[in-house]
Scaffold this active site. Structure first.
Site, mmCIF file in Angstrom:
data_model
loop_
_atom_site.group_PDB
_atom_site.id
_atom_site.type_symbol
_atom_site.label_atom_id
_atom_site.label_comp_id
_atom_site.label_asym_id
_atom_site.label_seq_id
_atom_site.Cartn_x
_atom_site.Cartn_y
_atom_site.Cartn_z
ATOM 1 N N ASN A 10 -16.383 11.506 -13.589
ATOM 2 C CA ASN A 10 -15.658 10.119 -13.956
ATOM 3 C C ASN A 10 -17.461 9.692 -14.566
ATOM 4 O O ASN A 10 -18.354 9.580 -14.470
ATOM 5 C CB ASN A 10 -16.801 9.361 -12.250
ATOM 6 C CG ASN A 10 -16.700 8.282 -12.099
ATOM 7 O OD1 ASN A 10 -17.324 7.343 -12.090
ATOM 8 N ND2 ASN A 10 -16.393 7.919 -10.905
ATOM 9 N N HIS A 13 -21.106 6.113 -15.048
ATOM 10 C CA HIS A 13 -22.053 6.134 -15.450
ATOM 11 C C HIS A 13 -22.490 6.207 -16.874
ATOM 12 O O HIS A 13 -23.462 5.478 -17.543
ATOM 13 C CB HIS A 13 -22.987 6.747 -14.777
ATOM 14 C CG HIS A 13 -22.526 7.067 -13.467
ATOM 15 N ND1 HIS A 13 -23.686 6.462 -12.208
ATOM 16 C CD2 HIS A 13 -21.555 8.232 -13.404
ATOM 17 C CE1 HIS A 13 -22.224 6.419 -11.169
ATOM 18 N NE2 HIS A 13 -21.584 7.959 -11.300
ATOM 19 N N HIS A 46 -13.626 3.694 -12.350
ATOM 20 C CA HIS A 46 -13.994 2.907 -11.323
ATOM 21 C C HIS A 46 -13.956 1.271 -12.025
ATOM 22 O O HIS A 46 -14.881 1.128 -12.097
ATOM 23 C CB HIS A 46 -14.465 3.038 -10.313
ATOM 24 C CG HIS A 46 -14.549 2.201 -9.280
ATOM 25 N ND1 HIS A 46 -15.459 2.244 -8.029
ATOM 26 C CD2 HIS A 46 -14.111 1.146 -9.084
ATOM 27 C CE1 HIS A 46 -15.093 1.481 -6.668
ATOM 28 N NE2 HIS A 46 -14.102 0.436 -7.425
ATOM 29 N N ARG A 48 -13.895 -1.971 -10.732
ATOM 30 C CA ARG A 48 -14.658 -2.816 -9.889
ATOM 31 C C ARG A 48 -14.189 -3.928 -10.055
ATOM 32 O O ARG A 48 -13.913 -4.782 -10.706
ATOM 33 C CB ARG A 48 -16.083 -2.483 -9.497
ATOM 34 C CG ARG A 48 -16.258 -0.939 -9.315
ATOM 35 C CD ARG A 48 -17.879 -0.823 -8.707
ATOM 36 N NE ARG A 48 -18.581 -1.738 -7.505
ATOM 37 C CZ ARG A 48 -18.608 -1.257 -6.215
ATOM 38 N NH1 ARG A 48 -18.709 -0.341 -6.288
ATOM 39 N NH2 ARG A 48 -18.883 -2.591 -5.169
ATOM 40 N N ARG A 52 -18.903 -4.336 -12.785
ATOM 41 C CA ARG A 52 -20.408 -3.910 -13.228
ATOM 42 C C ARG A 52 -21.139 -2.813 -13.637
ATOM 43 O O ARG A 52 -21.731 -2.420 -14.269
ATOM 44 C CB ARG A 52 -21.540 -3.270 -11.559
ATOM 45 C CG ARG A 52 -20.466 -2.138 -11.345
ATOM 46 C CD ARG A 52 -21.992 -1.875 -10.054
ATOM 47 N NE ARG A 52 -21.586 -2.533 -8.886
ATOM 48 C CZ ARG A 52 -22.321 -1.927 -8.005
ATOM 49 N NH1 ARG A 52 -22.812 -1.081 -7.202
ATOM 50 N NH2 ARG A 52 -22.247 -2.848 -6.132
ATOM 51 N N GLU A 73 -9.664 4.297 -9.969
ATOM 52 C CA GLU A 73 -10.174 4.285 -8.728
ATOM 53 C C GLU A 73 -10.176 2.354 -8.587
ATOM 54 O O GLU A 73 -10.903 2.299 -9.412
ATOM 55 C CB GLU A 73 -11.735 4.537 -8.580
ATOM 56 C CG GLU A 73 -11.936 6.139 -8.476
ATOM 57 C CD GLU A 73 -13.523 7.389 -8.432
ATOM 58 O OE1 GLU A 73 -14.331 5.905 -8.169
ATOM 59 O OE2 GLU A 73 -13.671 7.852 -8.927
ATOM 60 N N THR A 104 -19.582 3.478 -4.007
ATOM 61 C CA THR A 104 -18.997 3.796 -2.701
ATOM 62 C C THR A 104 -18.949 4.592 -1.649
ATOM 63 O O THR A 104 -19.990 5.440 -1.862
ATOM 64 C CB THR A 104 -17.355 4.431 -3.284
ATOM 65 O OG1 THR A 104 -17.088 4.383 -4.512
ATOM 66 C CG2 THR A 104 -16.629 4.649 -1.806
ATOM 67 N N GLU A 154 -7.592 11.453 -1.533
ATOM 68 C CA GLU A 154 -9.190 12.349 -1.895
ATOM 69 C C GLU A 154 -10.373 12.150 -0.243
ATOM 70 O O GLU A 154 -10.345 11.532 -0.594
ATOM 71 C CB GLU A 154 -10.552 11.890 -3.253
ATOM 72 C CG GLU A 154 -10.947 12.152 -3.971
ATOM 73 C CD GLU A 154 -11.497 11.342 -4.920
ATOM 74 O OE1 GLU A 154 -10.904 10.338 -6.000
ATOM 75 O OE2 GLU A 154 -12.591 11.691 -5.082
ATOM 76 N N HIS A 194 -17.645 12.556 -4.187
ATOM 77 C CA HIS A 194 -18.517 12.373 -4.248
ATOM 78 C C HIS A 194 -19.859 13.208 -3.648
ATOM 79 O O HIS A 194 -19.320 14.043 -2.507
ATOM 80 C CB HIS A 194 -18.576 11.135 -2.658
ATOM 81 C CG HIS A 194 -19.557 9.419 -3.230
ATOM 82 N ND1 HIS A 194 -20.153 10.045 -3.067
ATOM 83 C CD2 HIS A 194 -18.693 8.809 -3.631
ATOM 84 C CE1 HIS A 194 -20.637 9.065 -2.706
ATOM 85 N NE2 HIS A 194 -19.961 7.913 -4.096
HETATM 86 N N1 PXP Z 1 -14.710 9.478 -6.371
HETATM 87 C C1 PXP Z 1 -14.647 8.570 -5.317
HETATM 88 C C2 PXP Z 1 -13.660 8.276 -4.924
HETATM 89 C C3 PXP Z 1 -15.395 7.913 -6.069
HETATM 90 O O1 PXP Z 1 -15.916 6.781 -5.593
HETATM 91 C C4 PXP Z 1 -16.685 8.262 -6.600
HETATM 92 C C5 PXP Z 1 -18.083 7.356 -7.313
HETATM 93 O O2 PXP Z 1 -17.225 6.301 -7.969
HETATM 94 C C6 PXP Z 1 -16.758 9.481 -7.330
HETATM 95 C C7 PXP Z 1 -15.467 10.676 -6.861
HETATM 96 C C8 PXP Z 1 -18.105 10.202 -7.761
HETATM 97 O O3 PXP Z 1 -18.714 10.345 -7.289
HETATM 98 P P1 PXP Z 1 -20.140 11.101 -7.787
HETATM 99 O O4 PXP Z 1 -21.089 10.313 -9.057
HETATM 100 O O5 PXP Z 1 -20.977 10.887 -6.579
HETATM 101 O O6 PXP Z 1 -20.041 11.899 -8.550
#
Ligand code: PXP
Length: 244
Positions: A10, A13, A46, A48, A52, A73, A104, A154, A194
């Site tokens: 992901n 960031h 994601h 959003r 953001r 996402e 999330t 998921e 997550h």
């Molecule tokens: N899966 C989903 C559905 C998420 O919303 C997120 C966070 O955006 C992640 C995975 C990744 O989570 P993390 O950044 O804590 O590894």
């Protein structure tokens, strides 16, 4: 033979950092290329409603340049669903979204929002997009996820990752294992994500039947010190211990 567990990185960031200065760098495109070269099977972003971090142009450019899978996402908002239908990523993961959350905060409540979720699943599947529902490890949610017609779930691993004690973490891990076993028996594919990091991954790998993990924050944080290429490879090496 053990099934290969795939990594989706992901990269939201990276966009968060870019948007903090409204700059053109760091580039999510460059990040996606590095992740793929390091062995990531999937790039997860994601989009959003508040934009953001990831922007509309990011998702279209990512779709164009990546060679592996794009996992979008998204929440069940009409505007975002329409973008997803135009984009046609390999997979859409439906998540709940709250404006004021930092990230999330929990799984999608498929029981409570069944019609909206099922309607979105149908729209996306008509465009040949595979749909995964991000849900808490709760058997009722798993069953309702199946009824929406989604192919994958998921499992939200956040409650496990943030557990305040070892006993609580063990309890959360058992819920994840039970939910995965149940989902697999129903014929659903199982992803998880997550809060997964380089320390808790060992326990996460005890969850059977998983297809892919979506990991963001820990990998991007580690990349500040060792570089993105090495941070991705380090996670993939740990994931190779998976027995399926
Ligand atoms: N899966 C989903 C559905 C998420 O919303 C997120 C966070 O955006 C992640 C995975 C990744 O989570 P993390 O950044 O804590 O590894």
């Amino acid at each position: 033979m053990a099934k290969k567990l795939l990594l989706g990185v992901n990269i939201d960031h990276i966009a968060t950092l870019r948007q903090a200065r409204l700059e053109k760098f760091p580039s999510v495109i460059q990040a996606a290329r590095v992740c793929e070269k390091a062995g990531a099977a999937q790039i997860t972003v994601h989009l959003r409603e508040d934009r953001r971090h990831i922007q509309d142009h990011d998702v279209f450019e990512l779709k164009r340049i990546i060679s592996g899978q794009l996992n979008l996402e998204m929440a069940c908002y009409d505007e975002i669903v329409n973008i997803a239908c135009r984009l046609r990523p390999r997979q859409a993961t439906l998540v709940p979204e709250k404006r004021r959350e930092v990230t999330t905060e929990g799984g999608l409540d498929v029981v409570k929002n069944f019609n909206a979720v099922a309607g979105t699943v149908e729209k996306l599947q008509k465009k040949k997009i595979r749909v995964s529902l991000f849900i808490d490890p709760d058997l009722e949610q798993v069953e309702m996820a199946l009824r929406t017609g989604a192919e994958f779930i998921e499992l939200h691993t956040g409650s496990f990752a943030n557990a305040a004690s070892k006993a609580k973490a063990q309890k959360e891990l058992m819920k994840l294992i039970d939910a995965s076993v149940f989902a697999n028996a129903l014929g659903l594919g199982v992803n998880a994500g997550h809060g997964i990091d380089y320390n808790n991954i060992k326990s996460i790998l005890k969850i059977p039947h998983m297809h892919e993990l979506n990991i963001g924050f820990s990998i991007i944080a580690e990349s500040l010190f060792i570089g993105l290429d090495k941070a991705v490879k380090k996670m993939i090496k740990l994931m190779k211990q998976y027995k399926g």
